[in-house]
Design an enzyme around this catalytic site. Structure first.
Site, PDB file in Angstrom:
ATOM      1  N   CYS A  11       0.871  -1.192   0.000  1.00  0.00           N
ATOM      2  CA  CYS A  11       0.000   0.000   0.000  1.00  0.00           C
ATOM      3  C   CYS A  11       0.901   1.234   0.000  1.00  0.00           C
ATOM      4  O   CYS A  11       2.047   1.158  -0.437  1.00  0.00           O
ATOM      5  CB  CYS A  11      -0.974  -0.039   1.176  1.00  0.00           C
ATOM      6  SG  CYS A  11      -0.209  -0.069   2.804  1.00  0.00           S
ATOM      7  N   ASN A  14       2.267   1.355   4.422  1.00  0.00           N
ATOM      8  CA  ASN A  14       2.567   0.061   5.065  1.00  0.00           C
ATOM      9  C   ASN A  14       2.252   0.089   6.564  1.00  0.00           C
ATOM     10  O   ASN A  14       2.909  -0.558   7.375  1.00  0.00           O
ATOM     11  CB  ASN A  14       4.023  -0.366   4.823  1.00  0.00           C
ATOM     12  CG  ASN A  14       4.325  -1.827   5.175  1.00  0.00           C
ATOM     13  OD1 ASN A  14       5.447  -2.162   5.527  1.00  0.00           O
ATOM     14  ND2 ASN A  14       3.341  -2.695   5.105  1.00  0.00           N
ATOM     15  N   CYS A  16      -1.449   0.517   7.352  1.00  0.00           N
ATOM     16  CA  CYS A  16      -2.889   0.219   7.456  1.00  0.00           C
ATOM     17  C   CYS A  16      -3.275  -0.989   6.600  1.00  0.00           C
ATOM     18  O   CYS A  16      -3.452  -2.089   7.116  1.00  0.00           O
ATOM     19  CB  CYS A  16      -3.736   1.428   7.050  1.00  0.00           C
ATOM     20  SG  CYS A  16      -3.548   2.850   8.157  1.00  0.00           S
ATOM     21  N   ARG A  17      -3.414  -0.798   5.295  1.00  0.00           N
ATOM     22  CA  ARG A  17      -4.006  -1.830   4.455  1.00  0.00           C
ATOM     23  C   ARG A  17      -3.109  -3.041   4.244  1.00  0.00           C
ATOM     24  O   ARG A  17      -3.545  -4.199   4.418  1.00  0.00           O
ATOM     25  CB  ARG A  17      -4.419  -1.236   3.099  1.00  0.00           C
ATOM     26  CG  ARG A  17      -5.538  -0.215   3.205  1.00  0.00           C
ATOM     27  CD  ARG A  17      -5.652   0.633   1.965  1.00  0.00           C
ATOM     28  NE  ARG A  17      -4.492   1.516   1.799  1.00  0.00           N
ATOM     29  CZ  ARG A  17      -4.287   2.295   0.753  1.00  0.00           C
ATOM     30  NH1 ARG A  17      -5.147   2.282  -0.247  1.00  0.00           N
ATOM     31  NH2 ARG A  17      -3.225   3.070   0.694  1.00  0.00           N
ATOM     32  N   SER A  18      -1.846  -2.814   3.855  1.00  0.00           N
ATOM     33  CA  SER A  18      -1.009  -3.980   3.527  1.00  0.00           C
ATOM     34  C   SER A  18      -0.576  -4.796   4.746  1.00  0.00           C
ATOM     35  O   SER A  18      -0.517  -6.022   4.654  1.00  0.00           O
ATOM     36  CB  SER A  18       0.189  -3.589   2.641  1.00  0.00           C
ATOM     37  OG  SER A  18       1.068  -2.723   3.299  1.00  0.00           O
ATOM     38  N   ASP A 126      -8.262   3.915   1.115  1.00  0.00           N
ATOM     39  CA  ASP A 126      -7.291   4.319   2.126  1.00  0.00           C
ATOM     40  C   ASP A 126      -8.046   4.817   3.365  1.00  0.00           C
ATOM     41  O   ASP A 126      -8.761   5.810   3.290  1.00  0.00           O
ATOM     42  CB  ASP A 126      -6.426   5.438   1.531  1.00  0.00           C
ATOM     43  CG  ASP A 126      -5.323   5.881   2.454  1.00  0.00           C
ATOM     44  OD1 ASP A 126      -5.356   5.515   3.656  1.00  0.00           O
ATOM     45  OD2 ASP A 126      -4.425   6.595   1.981  1.00  0.00           O
TER      46      ASP A 126
END
Ligand code: 4NP
Length: 154
Positions: A11, A14, A16-18, A126
């Site tokens: 993401c 690095n 939150c999402r990934s 995001d």
């Protein structure tokens, strides 16, 4: 596709999402006995060395996924040789990864939501600047897509 041995989720930050995708997909692979190495990285360097965002850690923990120990790092060109499959969490991340991909890269580069049965616009939104609900929404997408990803890889 033959089952990749190494999968990298990417993401922007690095945090939150990934890292969530790393934690969820690793747990899923372990439960299914799938021998897959999983990591995550960010296209940006703003949060290198940091733990995942507190809100993301809380969301993960609520769903029984531990991402506390993860630390952010930046994606680098060498990742295209280390990994078989690199999955961008949104279309901006995909463009940024294409910009650093070496020619003759070994890794296949795709959008994470290419594997989502209901992929929407292809982006995992995001959640960083949004409300608390955004994190739960990200979890729902990541969990559903990770299940579908594992089915396609095995
Ligand atoms: P991520 O979220 O890409 O899912 O880790 C973000 C984290 C930090 C920032 C943006 C997105 N930031 O601008 O600092």
């Amino acid at each position: 596709m033959a089952q990749p041995q190494r999968v990298l989720f990417v993401c922007l930050g690095n945090i939150c999402r990934s890292p969530l995708a790393e934690g969820v997909f690793r747990q899923l692979c372990e439960r299914h006995g799938a021998p897959v190495e999983v990591e995550s990285a960010g296209t940006g360097a703003y949060h290198v060395g940091e733990a995942p965002d507190r809100r993301m850690r809380q969301t993960a923990r609520r769903h029984g996924v531990d991402i506390e120990h993860l630390r952010a790092r930046q994606a680098v060109a060498a990742d295209f040789d280390r990994f078989d499959l690199i999955l961008a969490m949104d279309r901006n991340n995909l463009q940024n990864l294409k910009a650093i991909a070496p020619t003759n890269a070994r890794a296949t580069l795709k959008l994470f939501r290419d594997f989502d049965p209901t992929p929407g616009d292809g982006d995992v939104p995001d959640p960083y600047y949004g409300s608390g609900d955004g994190f739960e929404h990200v979890y729902t997408i990541v969990e559903r897509t990770s299940q579908a990803l594992l089915r396609q890889l095995s």
